[in-house]
Write an enzyme that holds these catalytic residues in place. Structure first.
Site, mmCIF file in Angstrom:
data_model
loop_
_atom_site.group_PDB
_atom_site.id
_atom_site.type_symbol
_atom_site.label_atom_id
_atom_site.label_comp_id
_atom_site.label_asym_id
_atom_site.label_seq_id
_atom_site.Cartn_x
_atom_site.Cartn_y
_atom_site.Cartn_z
ATOM 1 N N ASP A 1 20.748 -56.245 103.728
ATOM 2 C CA ASP A 1 22.176 -56.523 103.965
ATOM 3 C C ASP A 1 23.102 -55.584 103.194
ATOM 4 O O ASP A 1 24.213 -55.964 102.822
ATOM 5 C CB ASP A 1 22.507 -57.982 103.621
ATOM 6 C CG ASP A 1 21.709 -58.961 104.446
ATOM 7 O OD1 ASP A 1 21.384 -58.623 105.600
ATOM 8 O OD2 ASP A 1 21.400 -60.055 103.938
ATOM 9 N N GLY B 1 19.647 -58.510 110.565
ATOM 10 C CA GLY B 1 20.950 -58.706 111.209
ATOM 11 C C GLY B 1 21.809 -57.548 110.773
ATOM 12 O O GLY B 1 22.160 -57.459 109.602
ATOM 13 N N HIS B 2 22.077 -56.610 111.659
ATOM 14 C CA HIS B 2 22.837 -55.406 111.319
ATOM 15 C C HIS B 2 24.205 -55.473 112.005
ATOM 16 O O HIS B 2 24.281 -55.536 113.225
ATOM 17 C CB HIS B 2 22.074 -54.150 111.745
ATOM 18 C CG HIS B 2 20.767 -53.989 111.013
ATOM 19 N ND1 HIS B 2 19.873 -52.982 111.268
ATOM 20 C CD2 HIS B 2 20.214 -54.712 110.001
ATOM 21 C CE1 HIS B 2 18.826 -53.091 110.452
ATOM 22 N NE2 HIS B 2 19.012 -54.150 109.688
ATOM 23 N N LYS C 1 23.675 -51.482 106.241
ATOM 24 C CA LYS C 1 22.984 -50.416 106.977
ATOM 25 C C LYS C 1 23.538 -50.259 108.392
ATOM 26 O O LYS C 1 23.711 -49.147 108.878
ATOM 27 C CB LYS C 1 21.473 -50.720 107.056
ATOM 28 C CG LYS C 1 20.789 -50.791 105.699
ATOM 29 C CD LYS C 1 19.326 -51.172 105.830
ATOM 30 C CE LYS C 1 19.098 -52.567 106.346
ATOM 31 N NZ LYS C 1 19.567 -53.660 105.471
HETATM 32 P P1 GDP Z 1 22.747 -54.748 107.070
HETATM 33 O O1 GDP Z 1 21.737 -55.796 107.313
HETATM 34 O O2 GDP Z 1 22.365 -53.832 105.962
HETATM 35 O O3 GDP Z 1 23.128 -53.998 108.309
HETATM 36 O O4 GDP Z 1 24.061 -55.509 106.562
HETATM 37 P P2 GDP Z 1 24.696 -56.838 107.224
HETATM 38 O O5 GDP Z 1 25.341 -56.469 108.508
HETATM 39 O O6 GDP Z 1 23.710 -57.932 107.245
HETATM 40 O O7 GDP Z 1 25.749 -57.230 106.105
HETATM 41 C C1 GDP Z 1 26.776 -56.392 105.738
HETATM 42 C C2 GDP Z 1 28.101 -57.139 105.956
HETATM 43 O O8 GDP Z 1 29.136 -56.479 105.256
HETATM 44 C C3 GDP Z 1 28.551 -57.166 107.393
HETATM 45 O O9 GDP Z 1 29.274 -58.351 107.624
HETATM 46 C C4 GDP Z 1 29.473 -55.964 107.501
HETATM 47 O O10 GDP Z 1 30.444 -56.080 108.536
HETATM 48 C C5 GDP Z 1 30.123 -56.001 106.157
HETATM 49 N N1 GDP Z 1 30.527 -54.693 105.621
HETATM 50 C C6 GDP Z 1 29.898 -53.492 105.708
HETATM 51 N N2 GDP Z 1 30.527 -52.563 104.977
HETATM 52 C C7 GDP Z 1 31.586 -53.198 104.401
HETATM 53 C C8 GDP Z 1 32.587 -52.784 103.477
HETATM 54 O O11 GDP Z 1 32.645 -51.643 103.034
HETATM 55 N N3 GDP Z 1 33.481 -53.729 103.061
HETATM 56 C C9 GDP Z 1 33.446 -55.015 103.510
HETATM 57 N N4 GDP Z 1 34.354 -55.867 103.048
HETATM 58 N N5 GDP Z 1 32.506 -55.436 104.377
HETATM 59 C C10 GDP Z 1 31.580 -54.540 104.803
HETATM 60 P P1 IMO Z 2 18.532 -56.802 107.108
HETATM 61 O O1 IMO Z 2 17.812 -55.771 107.971
HETATM 62 C C1 IMO Z 2 18.242 -59.667 103.869
HETATM 63 C C2 IMO Z 2 14.488 -61.868 103.494
HETATM 64 C C3 IMO Z 2 14.497 -63.350 103.756
HETATM 65 C C4 IMO Z 2 13.425 -63.785 102.764
HETATM 66 C C5 IMO Z 2 12.406 -62.653 102.880
HETATM 67 C C6 IMO Z 2 11.255 -62.929 103.822
HETATM 68 O O2 IMO Z 2 19.629 -57.499 107.823
HETATM 69 O O3 IMO Z 2 18.922 -56.208 105.815
HETATM 70 P P2 IMO Z 2 11.065 -62.976 106.483
HETATM 71 O O4 IMO Z 2 11.756 -63.817 107.496
HETATM 72 O O5 IMO Z 2 11.258 -61.512 106.670
HETATM 73 O O6 IMO Z 2 9.617 -63.323 106.323
HETATM 74 O O7 IMO Z 2 11.758 -63.377 105.075
HETATM 75 O O8 IMO Z 2 13.129 -61.526 103.329
HETATM 76 N N1 IMO Z 2 15.018 -61.029 104.597
HETATM 77 C C7 IMO Z 2 16.199 -60.404 104.562
HETATM 78 N N2 IMO Z 2 17.173 -60.438 103.637
HETATM 79 N N3 IMO Z 2 18.358 -58.865 104.944
HETATM 80 C C8 IMO Z 2 17.385 -58.798 105.885
HETATM 81 O O9 IMO Z 2 17.403 -57.915 106.896
HETATM 82 C C9 IMO Z 2 16.253 -59.631 105.730
HETATM 83 N N4 IMO Z 2 15.119 -59.828 106.443
HETATM 84 C C10 IMO Z 2 14.374 -60.675 105.736
HETATM 85 O O10 IMO Z 2 15.743 -63.919 103.456
HETATM 86 O O11 IMO Z 2 13.930 -63.776 101.472
HETATM 87 MG MG MG Z 3 21.613 -57.869 107.479
#
Ligand code: GDP
Ligand code: IMO
Ligand code: MG
Length: 425
Positions: free
Chosen positions: A13, A40-41, A16
């Site tokens: 999270d 979840g991206h 990316k």
């Molecule tokens: P990922 O799994 O690495 O793709 O990250 P996620 O999408 O799960 O979580 C990142 C969250 O932060 C999302 O809700 C993005 O919309 C948000 N986000 C990304 N970059 C920024 C930023 O620079 N500032 C803020 N406030 N939110 C951001």
């Molecule tokens: P992205 O790509 C954050 C965590 C789960 C748990 C552990 C194992 O959005 O960054 P699993 O279901 O994979 O067996 O869970 O890994 N986890 C993540 N945490 N971002 C993710 O993906 C994750 N995918 C799995 O919360 O701790």
């Molecule tokens: Mg994510």
């Protein structure tokens, strides 16, 4: 750079999705190489939010080719739901989404086992996303998994599904007291998925290698993060795939010699979802303050994310493991209203300074972080477009991070929107 790998350098999270969307602009093909719909991206375009779980985050750029490579475990229902959701929002994926026939398929017994195993563990649970990721990769390693190529061949599919259901029902029944699954029902359900998914199925291994031969620009999209990697993360509180850069080779069928650049993504602080050690975790009102400002709730499960200070020890290790020369620092804006900021610069274990990362989760959970304090900037930075316009204290924070982790900060993100990005510093 023809072949760039993007990895998360913390616990997932990191943002990316946003950075991949940004770099996809200058790429021809975007490839997901591991994980499944545990990811979840998020990509935000003109205030409209897209959350991608399996489909590469490059899909929102018209005409870009997106590949789900062999290292990904695919829940067909989740994939079809994602395709439908994109279609409803006017994103045309026709002839630009490809799924490897070598991908392992997630079945209902996988997510059921994931859920029941976690419940049985109780307090010792991992805190998985309950999407069946671990049990599906376990079947892959045990050589009893079902791949997309098997699903496409009815005779083979029937045999393999029958074997798996028989075995899994025994386990579900005897170990967990769960009734089990009906072969006929699962078969009928998956045949329905097969009819829709087969048009995307292909030999992505040749496709990717040929594209590299033609010098096309490829972006390899990592899911999860370095410390969720099954080998290098905070085991057993990890996922079941290799989320580090090396995972891209295995997950796509390419040689390490093909990779030109590895790019890391880090948050300006740290978060983690699920259980496991987290040395810099906030223990006070900062938790809710940062969680609310950063909207730190899981993009896949909606669970509140645990938040803490930036851990330079951890990220420096990720820089080494992935050989990161550059990183993107995201969510800097979330720290806007904090008077003082801390960065963890070292670990202490039982009164002694540690030189290496702790070797076990138990040891990790007893770590005391050593902090350095820096002044905050106490103003809104979300509309800043150039590095030179950032407040001095924000620049200072970034350059200290860069120095401590031993990598250049080449992108800074100051908001979730595509345009809220400072590049080429
Ligand atoms: P990922 O799994 O690495 O793709 O990250 P996620 O999408 O799960 O979580 C990142 C969250 O932060 C999302 O809700 C993005 O919309 C948000 N986000 C990304 N970059 C920024 C930023 O620079 N500032 C803020 N406030 N939110 C951001
Ligand atoms: P992205 O790509 C954050 C965590 C789960 C748990 C552990 C194992 O959005 O960054 P699993 O279901 O994979 O067996 O869970 O890994 N986890 C993540 N945490 N971002 C993710 O993906 C994750 N995918 C799995 O919360 O701790
Ligand atoms: Mg994510």
């Amino acid at each position: 750079m023809p072949a760039t790998v993007i990895v998360g350098a913390q616990w997932g999270d990191e943002g990316k999705g946003k950075i991949i969307d940004l770099l996809a602009r200058d790429s021809d093909i975007i490839v997901r190489f591991q994980g499944g719909n545990n990811a979840g991206h998020t990509v935000v375009i003109d205030r409209s939010e897209f959350i991608l779980h399996l489909i590469p985050s490059g899909i929102l750029h018209k005409g870009k080719i997106c590949i789900i490579a062999n290292g990904v475990v695919v829940n067909p229902k989740a994939l079809l739901d994602e395709i439908d959701a994109l279609d409803k929002r006017g994103i045309d994926i026709d002839r630009r989404l490809f799924v490897s026939t070598s991908c392992h398929i997630i079945f209902p017994y996988h997510w059921k086992l994931d859920q029941l195993k976690e419940e049985k563990k109780g307090r010792g649970k991992i805190g998985t996303t309950k999407k069946g990721i671990g049990p599906c990769y376990a079947d892959k390693a045990a050589r009893s998994g079902i791949r997309l190529s098997d699903l496409l061949n009815d005779d083979i599919f029937k045999i393999k599904l029958k074997d798996n259901i028989d075995e899994k029902n025994e386990i579900l029944n005897k170990v967990y007291g769960f009734g089990g699954f009906s072969f006929d029902e699962v078969y009928a359900e998956y045949i329905g998925y097969r009819d829709r998914i087969k048009r995307y199925a292909t030999d992505t291994i040749s496709m990717i290698n040929e594209a590299l031969n033609e010098n096309r620009r490829l972006l390899f999209e990592g899911a999860q993060g370095t410390f969720l990697d099954v080998d290098f993360g905070t085991y057993p509180y990890v996922t079941s795939s290799n989320a580090t850069a090396g995972g891209a080779c295995i997950g796509c069928g390419i040689s390490p010699s093909r990779i030109d650049r590895v790019f890391g993504v880090v948050k300006a602080y740290t978060t983690r979802v699920g259980e496991g050690p987290f040395p810099t975790e906030f223990s006070d009102e900062l938790m809710s303050k940062v969680r609310n400002k950063g909207k730190e709730f899981g993009a896949t499960t909606g669970r509140p994310r645990r938040c803490g200070w930036f851990d330079a020890v951890l990220v420096r290790y990720a820089v080494m493991l992935n050989d990161l020369k550059e990183v993107a620092v995201t969510k800097l804006d979330v720290l806007d209203n904090l008077k003082n900021l801390k960065i963890c610069t070292g670990y202490e274990y039982k009164g002694k300074k540690l030189d290496a990362l702790p070797s076990s989760a138990e040891m990790f959970s007893e770590i005391k972080p050593i902090y350095e304090q820096l002044p905050g900037w106490m103003c809104n930075i979300e509309d800043i477009k150039n590095y030179k316009d950032l407040p001095e204290n924000a620049k200072r924070y970034l350059s200290r991070i860069s120095e401590l982790i031993n990598a250049k900060v080449s992108i800074v993100s100051v908001g979730s929107g595509r345009e809220q990005t400072i590049e080429s510093m």
